[in-house]
Motif scaffolding. Structure first.
Motif, PDB file in Angstrom:
ATOM      1  N   PHE A  95       0.838  -1.193   0.000  1.00  0.00           N
ATOM      2  CA  PHE A  95       0.000   0.000   0.000  1.00  0.00           C
ATOM      3  C   PHE A  95       0.876   1.248   0.000  1.00  0.00           C
ATOM      4  O   PHE A  95       1.909   1.284   0.687  1.00  0.00           O
ATOM      5  CB  PHE A  95      -0.885   0.044   1.256  1.00  0.00           C
ATOM      6  N   VAL A  96       0.450   2.235  -0.767  1.00  0.00           N
ATOM      7  CA  VAL A  96       1.065   3.549  -0.676  1.00  0.00           C
ATOM      8  C   VAL A  96      -0.063   4.489  -0.284  1.00  0.00           C
ATOM      9  O   VAL A  96      -1.067   4.591  -0.984  1.00  0.00           O
ATOM     10  CB  VAL A  96       1.689   3.994  -2.021  1.00  0.00           C
ATOM     11  N   TYR A  97       0.079   5.120   0.867  1.00  0.00           N
ATOM     12  CA  TYR A  97      -0.973   5.996   1.368  1.00  0.00           C
ATOM     13  C   TYR A  97      -0.437   7.410   1.478  1.00  0.00           C
ATOM     14  O   TYR A  97       0.589   7.640   2.117  1.00  0.00           O
ATOM     15  CB  TYR A  97      -1.447   5.486   2.736  1.00  0.00           C
ATOM     16  N   ASN A  98      -1.107   8.336   0.847  1.00  0.00           N
ATOM     17  CA  ASN A  98      -0.696   9.731   0.894  1.00  0.00           C
ATOM     18  C   ASN A  98      -1.824  10.558   1.499  1.00  0.00           C
ATOM     19  O   ASN A  98      -2.968  10.466   1.061  1.00  0.00           O
ATOM     20  CB  ASN A  98      -0.350  10.223  -0.520  1.00  0.00           C
ATOM     21  N   TYR A  99      -1.480  11.318   2.518  1.00  0.00           N
ATOM     22  CA  TYR A  99      -2.475  12.149   3.202  1.00  0.00           C
ATOM     23  C   TYR A  99      -1.985  13.578   3.157  1.00  0.00           C
ATOM     24  O   TYR A  99      -0.879  13.882   3.606  1.00  0.00           O
ATOM     25  CB  TYR A  99      -2.626  11.667   4.647  1.00  0.00           C
ATOM     26  N   ARG A 100      -2.794  14.443   2.593  1.00  0.00           N
ATOM     27  CA  ARG A 100      -2.345  15.817   2.384  1.00  0.00           C
ATOM     28  C   ARG A 100      -3.419  16.807   2.805  1.00  0.00           C
ATOM     29  O   ARG A 100      -4.604  16.618   2.502  1.00  0.00           O
ATOM     30  CB  ARG A 100      -2.028  15.987   0.897  1.00  0.00           C
ATOM     31  N   VAL A 101      -3.011  17.835   3.526  1.00  0.00           N
ATOM     32  CA  VAL A 101      -3.916  18.940   3.846  1.00  0.00           C
ATOM     33  C   VAL A 101      -3.170  20.213   3.472  1.00  0.00           C
ATOM     34  O   VAL A 101      -2.110  20.511   4.040  1.00  0.00           O
ATOM     35  CB  VAL A 101      -4.308  18.966   5.337  1.00  0.00           C
ATOM     36  N   ASP A 102      -3.677  20.945   2.497  1.00  0.00           N
ATOM     37  CA  ASP A 102      -3.014  22.128   1.930  1.00  0.00           C
ATOM     38  C   ASP A 102      -1.582  21.768   1.528  1.00  0.00           C
ATOM     39  O   ASP A 102      -1.404  20.882   0.719  1.00  0.00           O
ATOM     40  CB  ASP A 102      -3.108  23.324   2.891  1.00  0.00           C
ATOM     41  N   ASP A 103      -0.560  22.400   2.141  1.00  0.00           N
ATOM     42  CA  ASP A 103       0.790  22.093   1.658  1.00  0.00           C
ATOM     43  C   ASP A 103       1.548  21.114   2.556  1.00  0.00           C
ATOM     44  O   ASP A 103       2.732  20.872   2.378  1.00  0.00           O
ATOM     45  CB  ASP A 103       1.598  23.390   1.458  1.00  0.00           C
ATOM     46  N   LYS A 104       0.838  20.526   3.512  1.00  0.00           N
ATOM     47  CA  LYS A 104       1.500  19.532   4.363  1.00  0.00           C
ATOM     48  C   LYS A 104       1.062  18.137   3.952  1.00  0.00           C
ATOM     49  O   LYS A 104      -0.123  17.918   3.654  1.00  0.00           O
ATOM     50  CB  LYS A 104       1.127  19.750   5.827  1.00  0.00           C
ATOM     51  N   GLU A 105       1.973  17.186   3.982  1.00  0.00           N
ATOM     52  CA  GLU A 105       1.571  15.824   3.607  1.00  0.00           C
ATOM     53  C   GLU A 105       2.499  14.784   4.217  1.00  0.00           C
ATOM     54  O   GLU A 105       3.604  15.088   4.661  1.00  0.00           O
ATOM     55  CB  GLU A 105       1.569  15.670   2.095  1.00  0.00           C
ATOM     56  N   PHE A 106       2.017  13.556   4.232  1.00  0.00           N
ATOM     57  CA  PHE A 106       2.909  12.442   4.552  1.00  0.00           C
ATOM     58  C   PHE A 106       2.511  11.243   3.701  1.00  0.00           C
ATOM     59  O   PHE A 106       1.383  11.147   3.229  1.00  0.00           O
ATOM     60  CB  PHE A 106       2.889  12.105   6.056  1.00  0.00           C
ATOM     61  N   THR A 107       3.496  10.373   3.489  1.00  0.00           N
ATOM     62  CA  THR A 107       3.251   9.185   2.685  1.00  0.00           C
ATOM     63  C   THR A 107       3.749   7.970   3.436  1.00  0.00           C
ATOM     64  O   THR A 107       4.844   7.987   4.007  1.00  0.00           O
ATOM     65  CB  THR A 107       3.984   9.293   1.322  1.00  0.00           C
ATOM     66  N   LEU A 108       2.908   6.958   3.452  1.00  0.00           N
ATOM     67  CA  LEU A 108       3.329   5.674   4.026  1.00  0.00           C
ATOM     68  C   LEU A 108       3.462   4.705   2.860  1.00  0.00           C
ATOM     69  O   LEU A 108       2.543   4.582   2.049  1.00  0.00           O
ATOM     70  CB  LEU A 108       2.276   5.182   5.027  1.00  0.00           C
ATOM     71  N   ASP A 109       4.608   4.051   2.758  1.00  0.00           N
ATOM     72  CA  ASP A 109       4.821   3.085   1.681  1.00  0.00           C
ATOM     73  C   ASP A 109       5.211   1.757   2.333  1.00  0.00           C
ATOM     74  O   ASP A 109       6.276   1.657   2.949  1.00  0.00           O
ATOM     75  CB  ASP A 109       5.937   3.592   0.760  1.00  0.00           C
ATOM     76  N   THR A 110       4.333   0.771   2.218  1.00  0.00           N
ATOM     77  CA  THR A 110       4.623  -0.497   2.916  1.00  0.00           C
ATOM     78  C   THR A 110       5.849  -1.200   2.321  1.00  0.00           C
ATOM     79  O   THR A 110       6.450  -2.027   2.990  1.00  0.00           O
ATOM     80  CB  THR A 110       3.425  -1.472   2.878  1.00  0.00           C
ATOM     81  N   ARG A 111       6.222  -0.847   1.097  1.00  0.00           N
ATOM     82  CA  ARG A 111       7.428  -1.466   0.509  1.00  0.00           C
ATOM     83  C   ARG A 111       8.666  -1.069   1.305  1.00  0.00           C
ATOM     84  O   ARG A 111       9.590  -1.856   1.498  1.00  0.00           O
ATOM     85  CB  ARG A 111       7.573  -1.052  -0.962  1.00  0.00           C
ATOM     86  N   GLU A 112       8.629   0.188   1.800  1.00  0.00           N
ATOM     87  CA  GLU A 112       9.712   0.696   2.642  1.00  0.00           C
ATOM     88  C   GLU A 112       9.765  -0.082   3.958  1.00  0.00           C
ATOM     89  O   GLU A 112      10.829  -0.489   4.417  1.00  0.00           O
ATOM     90  CB  GLU A 112       9.402   2.160   2.942  1.00  0.00           C
ATOM     91  N   PHE A 113       8.574  -0.280   4.553  1.00  0.00           N
ATOM     92  CA  PHE A 113       8.481  -1.035   5.815  1.00  0.00           C
ATOM     93  C   PHE A 113       8.989  -2.461   5.608  1.00  0.00           C
ATOM     94  O   PHE A 113       9.722  -3.004   6.416  1.00  0.00           O
ATOM     95  CB  PHE A 113       7.024  -1.105   6.299  1.00  0.00           C
ATOM     96  N   ARG A 114       8.532  -3.057   4.518  1.00  0.00           N
ATOM     97  CA  ARG A 114       8.876  -4.448   4.218  1.00  0.00           C
ATOM     98  C   ARG A 114      10.386  -4.642   4.136  1.00  0.00           C
ATOM     99  O   ARG A 114      10.938  -5.621   4.627  1.00  0.00           O
ATOM    100  CB  ARG A 114       8.237  -4.840   2.880  1.00  0.00           C
ATOM    101  N   GLU A 115      11.033  -3.668   3.495  1.00  0.00           N
ATOM    102  CA  GLU A 115      12.478  -3.747   3.325  1.00  0.00           C
ATOM    103  C   GLU A 115      13.176  -3.735   4.683  1.00  0.00           C
ATOM    104  O   GLU A 115      14.095  -4.515   4.933  1.00  0.00           O
ATOM    105  CB  GLU A 115      12.940  -2.548   2.487  1.00  0.00           C
ATOM    106  N   ILE A 116      12.702  -2.857   5.562  1.00  0.00           N
ATOM    107  CA  ILE A 116      13.304  -2.765   6.894  1.00  0.00           C
ATOM    108  C   ILE A 116      13.012  -4.020   7.717  1.00  0.00           C
ATOM    109  O   ILE A 116      13.884  -4.522   8.431  1.00  0.00           O
ATOM    110  CB  ILE A 116      12.779  -1.511   7.632  1.00  0.00           C
ATOM    111  N   LEU A 117      11.802  -4.541   7.583  1.00  0.00           N
ATOM    112  CA  LEU A 117      11.375  -5.649   8.450  1.00  0.00           C
ATOM    113  C   LEU A 117      11.988  -7.000   8.091  1.00  0.00           C
ATOM    114  O   LEU A 117      11.998  -7.921   8.917  1.00  0.00           O
ATOM    115  CB  LEU A 117       9.846  -5.755   8.446  1.00  0.00           C
ATOM    116  N   GLU A 118      12.495  -7.132   6.889  1.00  0.00           N
ATOM    117  CA  GLU A 118      13.151  -8.381   6.460  1.00  0.00           C
ATOM    118  C   GLU A 118      12.367  -9.625   6.854  1.00  0.00           C
ATOM    119  O   GLU A 118      12.882 -10.537   7.520  1.00  0.00           O
ATOM    120  CB  GLU A 118      14.566  -8.460   7.043  1.00  0.00           C
TER     121      GLU A 118
END
Lengths: 121, 185
Positions: free
Chosen positions: B132-155
């Motif tokens: 999953f790639v989740y992007n949450y944005r309100v005006d000019d602030k945002e964050f993105t969660l990318d489970t591929r990034e998590f997966r890589e760290i979690l091995e």
């Protein structure tokens, strides 16, 4: 901002534990209906109650909480099915987070089916 | 009928799960200057042919066999169109499907966004094989969660291990708080 370093620390901690992955075939399964009918009837908080309750009770390695689609009994949603190898499937209907807590205490921890939530009154 | 938009997201994303997507991208963007909230759910699942695509907004169309109505997409469309927004769905067989719904933020008939953290947490932890790639944005602030990034760290440590599951929930809620400063959307 929560850092990814924390996740690394969790991995290091978890990797020390051998066999954290449960065998699905052996354990108990809690299946929550998460189709449109279930979600509209309030399945998401019920599912969360089971996920949190199982984790809090330290039963995460024995019990799998998962989801399914619509089983065709939309009027009885949120529906939760509990299966255990060698036992009949138990179907709880019209669940709520409070009922979920009771089911965790009685059924998941002590093996007692909460009969009053299994039938429709 | 759903009571929060986040429940519509959870429901419509189940279609992506059933379409055997390996990647589902969800974004929720609010632009107060334009008075516009846009929610996009895009997957790389099996997609639909033209005939299915034409029928998908019909509440009496469904591919399932356990019941005769399919209300998920219809509910989401209704939620957008009754709140001064628009709804569209594009799909290509073998490529994937994209659902886009927009809402006039100030519209009195717009449903509250609700608990997106619970929706994303449920989707991520219950569909361990899907990214999953989740992007949450309100005006000019945002964050993105990318489970591929998590997966890589979690091995290989799965997402449904209580410690990881809790981390994902906190990651979602603390970043959301930073983006919207706790404002109820």
């Amino acid at each position: 901002m929560k850092s990814l370093e924390e996740l690394k620390a969790i991995r290091e901690k978890m990797q020390g534990k051998v066999g954290f992955r449960k065998e699905d075939a052996e354990g108990m399964r809690v299946v929550v209906g998460m189709a449109t009918c279930g979600i509209a009837a309030g399945a998401r908080p019920v599912l969360n109650a089971f996920v949190d309750g199982v984790a809090e009770a330290g039963l995460g390695d024995k019990i799998t909480v998962t989801q399914t689609g619509c089983i065709g009994l939309c009027q009885y949603e949120p529906i939760v099915e509990i299966t255990e190898p060698g036992k009949d499937k138990v179907t709880y209907v019209k669940m709520t987070p409070d009922k979920a807590k009771e089911v965790i205490e009685k059924h998941l921890k002590n093996g007692q089916v909460v009969a009053e939530y299994t039938s429709v009154k | 009928m759903m009571t929060e938009l986040s429940l519509n997201v959870l429901d419509v994303a189940q279609n992506s799960v059933k379409a055997k997507a390996s990647l589902i991208e969800i974004s929720v963007r609010s632009d107060f200057e334009k008075d516009l909230m846009t929610i996009v759910i895009a997957d790389n699942g099996c997609g639909m042919d033209e005939q299915q695509l034409a029928a998908v907004c019909d509440p009496f169309y469904t591919t399932r066999t356990t019941r005769k109505v399919g209300l998920g997409v219809s509910f989401f469309k209704l939620a957008a169109e009754s709140a001064g927004g628009e709804f569209s769905i594009t799909s290509e067989k073998g490529v994937g499907t994209t659902v886009t719904a927009s809402f006039q933020i100030s519209n009195i008939d717009r449903m509250p966004l609700g608990d997106m953290t619970a929706t994303m947490h449920s989707l991520i932890t219950l569909n361990a094989d899907i990214d999953f790639v989740y992007n949450y944005r309100v005006d000019d602030k945002e964050f993105t969660l990318d489970t591929r990034e998590f997966r890589e760290i979690l091995e290989g440590v799965p997402f449904d291990v209580p410690e990881v599951s809790q981390y994902i929930k906190e990651y979602l809620s603390s970043n959301k708080e930073e983006v919207d400063s706790g404002k109820i959307l």
